[in-house]
Design a protein around this motif. Structure first.
Motif, short mmCIF file in Angstrom:
data_model
loop_
_atom_site.label_atom_id
_atom_site.label_comp_id
_atom_site.label_asym_id
_atom_site.label_seq_id
_atom_site.Cartn_x
_atom_site.Cartn_y
_atom_site.Cartn_z
N THR A 282 -19.78 4.53 -9.37
CA THR A 282 -18.99 3.41 -8.88
C THR A 282 -19.03 3.31 -7.36
N SER A 283 -19.68 4.26 -6.70
CA SER A 283 -19.81 4.24 -5.24
C SER A 283 -20.83 3.18 -4.83
N THR A 284 -20.85 2.88 -3.55
CA THR A 284 -21.71 1.82 -3.03
C THR A 284 -22.96 2.36 -2.36
N GLY A 285 -22.79 3.21 -1.35
CA GLY A 285 -23.89 3.61 -0.49
C GLY A 285 -24.73 4.74 -1.02
N TRP A 286 -25.94 4.84 -0.49
CA TRP A 286 -26.88 5.90 -0.87
C TRP A 286 -26.35 7.27 -0.47
N MET A 308 -35.25 4.77 15.30
CA MET A 308 -33.91 4.22 15.45
C MET A 308 -32.95 4.83 14.43
N THR A 309 -31.73 5.09 14.87
CA THR A 309 -30.71 5.62 13.97
C THR A 309 -29.96 4.46 13.31
N PRO A 310 -29.29 4.73 12.19
CA PRO A 310 -28.47 3.68 11.58
C PRO A 310 -27.44 3.11 12.55
N GLU A 311 -26.88 3.95 13.42
CA GLU A 311 -25.90 3.46 14.38
C GLU A 311 -26.53 2.47 15.36
N GLU A 312 -27.74 2.77 15.83
CA GLU A 312 -28.44 1.87 16.76
C GLU A 312 -28.78 0.55 16.06
N ILE A 313 -29.21 0.64 14.81
CA ILE A 313 -29.56 -0.57 14.07
C ILE A 313 -28.32 -1.41 13.81
N VAL A 510 -26.43 -5.16 9.74
CA VAL A 510 -25.05 -4.70 9.79
C VAL A 510 -24.61 -4.14 8.44
N VAL A 511 -24.85 -4.89 7.36
CA VAL A 511 -24.30 -4.47 6.08
C VAL A 511 -25.10 -3.34 5.44
N ASP A 512 -26.41 -3.31 5.64
CA ASP A 512 -27.21 -2.22 5.05
C ASP A 512 -26.78 -0.88 5.65
N THR A 513 -26.74 -0.82 6.96
CA THR A 513 -26.29 0.42 7.60
C THR A 513 -24.81 0.65 7.35
N GLY A 514 -24.04 -0.43 7.24
CA GLY A 514 -22.61 -0.29 6.95
C GLY A 514 -22.37 0.40 5.62
N TRP A 520 -19.09 1.67 4.17
CA TRP A 520 -18.62 0.37 3.69
C TRP A 520 -18.70 0.31 2.17
N THR A 521 -17.78 -0.43 1.56
CA THR A 521 -17.84 -0.68 0.13
C THR A 521 -18.62 -1.96 -0.14
N ARG A 522 -18.98 -2.13 -1.39
CA ARG A 522 -19.63 -3.38 -1.81
C ARG A 522 -18.78 -4.57 -1.43
N GLU A 523 -17.48 -4.48 -1.64
CA GLU A 523 -16.58 -5.60 -1.37
C GLU A 523 -16.51 -5.90 0.13
#
Length: 610
Positions: A282-286, A308-313, A510-514, A520-523
């Motif tokens: 039920t989790s969202t992220g990898w 590049m890091t996820p934070e930079e992206i 924003v949302v992929d790295t989020g 971040w959740t799916r919602e």
């Protein structure tokens, strides 16, 4: 062909870039006699090293194509059109990685310094790919063989109409596709076994996305062979086929579907519905998966070919979103809109004047007119163009429900042109504002100028049919921006369409790295997309795409920004000596490159021009 290049290779990328710069540094002049002797010796060494590299590169690509033959078909290599491969089988996967280890050892034994300039580029890219392939060995991607974006049954179903990457125009082609159908039940059973193992290890797809995927697989189940989508080739048998061939093919397809394929598809749909989805996470992220954060970092590196890091992206995405919103504020009033910038897309969607079509023909005719206009404008921007023609076609009804506008590569043997496919489900709802930027991306000078050229540049097969997402999608997104200097965005609604598509690519950062790195959740992703894009029809489907393809959507914007950055650097450094067609030739002239190698190449070109 889809490749995976993980984070472990980034130090190798930097080393490769440095090696390229060193390799092209001018050498001191030698005494004439010594130079002559050295030249003969160097030529012999170069010939030996070049032959070793050619043999190794061809063996590597053939192994890769046999491992993923459907990906080879998608890339225009039809040699393995009768195979689907079993890359998801653990034992097959292990053998493949063993091959990669051996190829890497052999590559290291080749004297890179002895190679020609082009040979060194081939060496560097092969070294990069092998390091990348081996770095993903520790991640159990085979335990996630199916999602709503990518699966063997749906891919083969989309081939059934004969209009996609696999040709169905000859008896041989029909037999090749049938052979793939005969292999599909075994693939399905292996996929189910893998997913059961994934359930034990806590490695499953996200439940929300798997729920979205279920109808795809349920629709593949049919009550009779004749009702199956996989029987479509028989309903479209070419008139030129002999009566005997038609009879044999009809009987063979019916038997294959009835005895093997239909029961396997029913098993898959039932397994997903009754066992897998109830057990899915039920989790969202990898990062929620075992070792998931490292896994995501690997995907970020592979899809951006950067360090590049996820934070930079994430920060880059926020910056781009703000920039595009400012542009919305400028173009909105020109279209008659006076509200807040974030409301512009919804306002445009509500205007009937931006949905002017009543027939499919009207839609494709607009694209054909645009294509004709581009043929007069592109010579001023490009000296290097593909010889392969670009055809414009409407997506067949068979696959419209699941397809989006896209490009397919020409066949390597010239039997099929590059094709821009327009998906028109309801012409009355087809918006006109995004048509120019879409065609620049999917048609020319986007994917066609890059992918068709790959067939014509005399590259080794691993480069002709391979590549990376950051360059491929980055070039196509950069190509969209050329519409402005060609005068194609003079109408404010067309420029809005460009900005609107660009905003989606920025939001993806924003949302992929989020979701995968910041919790971040799916919602949360869906709500951010609704708030930022101003329209809601894609927020759910796009979010679920990024959930199952982590990192894939990052390459578009990161690649485009890098190409634009290199163009700006060259313009500033060269001044009046800067030539745009020459710059584009530098970018495209050696095929697909990791962005670090592209940057080194452009910097070298700037130095030579200065």
């Amino acid at each position: 062909m889809r490749q995976i290049f993980p984070i472990d290779t980034v130090s190798a990328i930097s080393a490769i870039s440095a090696a390229i710069l060193i390799a092209f540094a001018p050498a001191a002049a030698a005494a004439p006699a010594t130079a002559a002797v050295a030249a003969v010796a160097n030529a012999a060494d170069a010939s030996k090293a070049g032959k070793q590299l050619d043999v190794l590169a061809n063996q590597y690509y053939d192994a890769l194509a046999r491992f993923e033959p459907v990906s080879a078909t998608e890339s225009g290599d039809g040699r393995f059109d009768d195979q689907i491969g079993m890359s998801i089988a653990p034992q097959v996967r292990a053998r493949q990685f063993a091959l990669y280890h051996g190829y890497q050892q052999r590559l290291r034994a080749i004297a890179r310094a002895s190679l020609t300039a082009k040979g060194q580029i081939n060496y560097d890219i092969l070294a990069y790919e092998l390091a990348s392939q081996l770095s993903v060995e520790k991640f159990p991607e085979h335990l996630l063989p199916i999602n709503q974006m990518d699966s063997m049954p749906v891919t083969l179903a989309n081939y059934a109409g004969g209009q996609a990457a696999q040709s169905l125009t000859t008896v041989k082609g029909y037999k090749a596709y049938l052979n793939r159908l005969n292999q599909l039940p075994a693939w399905i059973d292996q996929a189910i076994a893998n997913m059961r193992e994934g359930m034990k290890q806590g490695i499953t797809g996200p439940k929300a996305a798997m729920v979205s995927s279920l109808p795809q697989f349920q629709k593949l189940v049919s009550a009779t062979p004749e009702a199956s989508i996989f029987y479509t080739p028989i309903t479209n048998l070419p008139a030129a086929f002999s009566a005997a061939d038609k009879k044999k093919l009809t009987a063979a397809y019916r038997a294959s579907i009835a005895t093997g394929l239909s029961p396997a598809l029913a098993r898959l749909a039932a397994f997903l519905d009754k066992e897998y989805i109830p057990a899915a996470r039920t989790s969202t992220g990898w990062s929620a998966l075992p070792g998931g954060m490292d896994w995501y970092l690997a995907r970020v590196a592979s899809q951006t070919t950067t360090t590049m890091t996820p934070e930079e992206i994430h920060a880059t995405g926020l910056t781009e979103v703000a920039r595009i919103q400012r542009e919305f504020g400028i173009v909105g009033p020109k279209m008659g809109y006076t509200g807040p910038a974030s409301g512009l897309p919804n306002w445009v969607a509500a205007q009937d004047k931006f949905r002017p079509f009543t027939t499919e023909k009207q839609v494709i005719d607009v694209y054909r007119d645009l294509d004709a206009t581009l043929r007069t404008k592109l010579p001023a921007l490009f000296a290097l163009t593909p010889k392969a023609p670009l055809d414009l076609r409407l997506e067949p009804e068979l696959s419209r429900a699941t397809a989006s506008d896209h490009y397919t590569a020409p066949a390597a043997d010239g039997s099929r042109p590059g094709v821009f496919w327009s998906v028109v489900n309801d012409p009355k709802q087809y918006g006109s504002t995004g048509m120019v930027t879409l065609f620049l991306h999917e048609g020319q000078p986007g994917h066609h100028f890059h992918i068709a050229l790959l067939q014509e540049l005399n590259l080794p097969n691993f480069r002709k049919f391979g590549g990376n997402n950051a360059f491929t999608e980055g070039w196509a997104l950069y190509a969209e921006t050329l519409g402005k200097e060609m005068g194609l965005f003079d109408k404010p609604e067309d420029y809005f369409g460009h900005l609107n598509d660009e905003m989606l690519r920025a939001v993806r950062l924003v949302v992929d790295t989020g979701m995968h790195a910041k919790g971040w959740t799916r919602e949360q992703s869906i709500q951010y997309m609704k708030d930022t894009l101003g329209y809601t029809d894609v927020a759910k489907s796009e979010t679920e795409r990024y959930m199952v393809w982590p990192g894939q959507a990052l390459g578009y914007k990161i690649g485009a920004l890098k190409i634009a950055q290199l163009r700006a650097r060259a313009t500033a450094a060269l001044g009046s000596k800067f030539n745009l067609p020459a710059f584009h030739q530098v970018v495209l002239g050696d095929g697909t490159l990791p962005l670090s190698l592209l940057e080194a190449k452009v910097d070298r070109w700037i130095g030579e021009r200065k």
